[in-house]
Design a protein around this motif. Structure first.
Motif, PDB file in Angstrom:
ATOM      1  N   PRO A   1      20.346  72.745 133.891  1.00  0.00           N
ATOM      2  CA  PRO A   1      21.367  73.397 133.061  1.00  0.00           C
ATOM      3  C   PRO A   1      21.575  74.848 133.482  1.00  0.00           C
ATOM      4  O   PRO A   1      20.620  75.547 133.829  1.00  0.00           O
ATOM      5  N   LYS A   2      22.807  75.278 133.422  1.00  0.00           N
ATOM      6  CA  LYS A   2      23.170  76.629 133.865  1.00  0.00           C
ATOM      7  C   LYS A   2      24.124  77.284 132.861  1.00  0.00           C
ATOM      8  O   LYS A   2      24.770  76.563 132.110  1.00  0.00           O
ATOM      9  N   PRO A   3      24.181  78.615 132.838  1.00  0.00           N
ATOM     10  CA  PRO A   3      23.532  79.531 133.780  1.00  0.00           C
ATOM     11  C   PRO A   3      22.014  79.579 133.597  1.00  0.00           C
ATOM     12  O   PRO A   3      21.503  79.347 132.501  1.00  0.00           O
ATOM     13  N   ALA A   4      21.325  79.881 134.692  1.00  0.00           N
ATOM     14  CA  ALA A   4      19.871  79.989 134.701  1.00  0.00           C
ATOM     15  C   ALA A   4      19.495  81.165 135.588  1.00  0.00           C
ATOM     16  O   ALA A   4      20.175  81.456 136.573  1.00  0.00           O
TER      17      ALA A   4
ATOM     18  N   VAL B   1      21.303  84.618 139.504  1.00  0.00           N
ATOM     19  CA  VAL B   1      21.737  83.763 138.403  1.00  0.00           C
ATOM     20  C   VAL B   1      22.450  82.561 139.002  1.00  0.00           C
ATOM     21  O   VAL B   1      23.407  82.712 139.768  1.00  0.00           O
ATOM     22  N   ALA B   2      21.945  81.368 138.691  1.00  0.00           N
ATOM     23  CA  ALA B   2      22.603  80.135 139.121  1.00  0.00           C
ATOM     24  C   ALA B   2      23.722  79.822 138.132  1.00  0.00           C
ATOM     25  O   ALA B   2      23.496  79.751 136.925  1.00  0.00           O
ATOM     26  N   ALA B   3      24.934  79.684 138.653  1.00  0.00           N
ATOM     27  CA  ALA B   3      26.102  79.458 137.805  1.00  0.00           C
ATOM     28  C   ALA B   3      26.984  78.385 138.441  1.00  0.00           C
ATOM     29  O   ALA B   3      26.936  78.160 139.651  1.00  0.00           O
ATOM     30  N   GLU B   4      27.802  77.741 137.615  1.00  0.00           N
ATOM     31  CA  GLU B   4      28.680  76.679 138.087  1.00  0.00           C
ATOM     32  C   GLU B   4      30.127  77.169 138.202  1.00  0.00           C
ATOM     33  O   GLU B   4      30.592  77.958 137.378  1.00  0.00           O
TER      34      GLU B   4
END
Length: 447
Positions: free
Chosen positions: A30-33, A327-330
């Motif tokens: 799940p993101k953001p992470a 930050v991992a984002a989609e």
């Protein structure tokens, strides 16, 4: 009897987090992470400790950026007999308490400085830490004689004296006293009296000059650090008649840009600025009739961020090699077909995922990892609460992203970004599967 502790937001269960996250690829969570690269962190921590050792100076690690015992352990390494820390919130000290006890159990000396001038609401909690850790374990920062009134309450709970750093203002004007005004309203006489009755132990002078964040060359950064040392030594010199002469006094100085710049002192041929700073670290002043030890302090250096990279203190200056936090984002949508005046993309991470801190070295709110078009980089150009717009820093090329894709964004200010999350996902870029989660570190939020 232990004093009652205020309710706190509970940390997420590390066991539960590991069951869910370990072994997964960053793309699949799940993101953001928020993500930390342990390989970069270990390199930065080792480099800092090696520089302090080679220069024969003390080191005090600030934990405010990450607030985790795992990273705090890396900051003090395995060799030094002294493990000195700075905290910005008492909650940080409470969170790393098991680590502090572990360090003491193997014979290492622990000292934790509460890094803002002492306020009454935190005295009991600080004293509770000192009660568990023992003598000379907790330090407080003082720049006004009225703050010393709280040392009685501290002693009544802790059963031991508080260590004291006097805060020197070396030009940043956030906190502290200029050298000539250190004895504000009889402050030094008050400290001496608190020592006489057993409620205080003066350790020395402390300065933090964040003006260095505006620096852009190692020479500028070294000059800022030299200015801090000079200010603290001047404070000692002008007030030596009121200070103890029978023990070593500490001059604690720094912020990450200046402290990282000391690596320049380890080179064979030194610049004029580097030689002047190296001399300052150990020279004696005839006006200071007590031994002096320089101690460096820094906090964000293990992870860095875009603000820090902009100071040009770091070895390569390349975000992919130096910044350990992202930050991992989609990607929500892509606008490459003349829907707008130039190509853009929408990502599902805004100010509540990245922070909203400007950076003087470039116009964005974050840098998208791994994308470059000539001299232009893909940046977070505009930011809202939950979303952000990605565009090229220069030019109007199409955005090379796809809907649903995961991107990594380097934030401008790691301390702010980390505070928006309850845990870090840890990866290791030195491994073949560098985007696989190898650990999860819960971190506190709040005070």
């Amino acid at each position: 009897m232990e004093p009652p502790q205020p309710p706190a937001r509970p940390l997420a269960s590390q066991e539960e987090l590991k069951r869910f996250y370990l072994g997964k690829h960053i793309d699949s969570v799940p993101k953001p992470a928020v993500v930390l690269d342990i390989a970069i962190i270990k390199r930065h921590c080792a480099s800092m400790l090696e520089a302090a050792k080679s220069l024969d100076v003390g080191f005090r690690a600030h934990v405010k950026t990450h607030k985790t015992p795992q990273l705090a352990r890396l900051q003090v390494g395995e060799e030094s007999t002294e493990c000195n820390f700075v905290i910005s919130t008492v909650l940080e000290g409470e969170t790393i308490l098991p680590l502090l006890k572990d360090l003491q159990a193997i014979g290492r000396k622990v000292n934790v400085l509460y890094g803002i001038p002492l306020v009454p609401s935190q005295v009991t909690r600080l004293a509770a830490l000192a009660r568990q850790l023992g003598e000379k374990s907790i330090s407080v920062m003082i720049d006004h004689p009225d703050q010393l009134n709280h040392l009685t309450a501290f002693y009544n709970v802790a059963g031991v004296a508080a260590c004291v750093f006097l805060k020197v203002d070396s030009g940043y004007h956030r906190a502290g006293l200029p050298p000539a005004k250190l004895n504000k309203n009889g402050l030094l006489e008050r400290v001496a009296e608190e020592e006489r009755v057993g409620r205080a132990v003066l350790l020395g002078m402390y300065s933090h000059n964040s003006l260095s964040y505006s620096g852009s060359t190692p020479e500028e950064l070294m000059a800022y650090l030299a200015e801090e040392i000079v200010s603290c030594k001047e404070a000692l010199k002008q007030n030596m008649h009121l200070l103890p002469k029978d023990r070593e006094l500490v001059v604690s100085v720094g912020a990450t840009p200046q402290v990282v710049s000391v690596n320049n002192l380890l080179q064979g041929t030194l610049s004029r600025e580097a030689q002047a700073l190296k001399t300052l670290l150990h020279d004696s002043d005839p006006g200071i009739s007590a031994p002096v030890k320089v101690e460096l302090h820094a906090g964000v250096y293990p992870v860095l961020d875009m603000q820090q990279l902009g100071t040009n203190a770091h070895r390569t200056g390349e975000a992919e090699k130096e910044i350990a936090i992202s930050v991992a984002a989609e990607v929500c949508s892509v606008y490459n077909n003349d829907e707008r005046s130039r190509p853009e993309a929408l990502v599902a991470a805004g100010s509540l995922a990245l922070g909203r801190e400007p950076c003087q070295s470039y116009p964005g709110w974050g840098l998208v990892r791994g994308y470059r078009e000539g001299s232009s980089r893909l940046i977070v150009e505009r930011i809202s609460q939950e979303h952000a717009i990605v565009a090229w820093e220069k030019g109007e090329a199409k955005i090379p992203l796809q809907v649903g894709q995961t991107v990594g964004i380097y934030p401008n200010h790691a301390c702010i970004t980390g505070a928006l999350y309850g845990w870090y996902l840890v990866v290791d870029s030195s491994q073949a599967e560098g985007s696989k989660i190898v650990d999860v570190w819960p971190r506190p939020t709040g005070w």
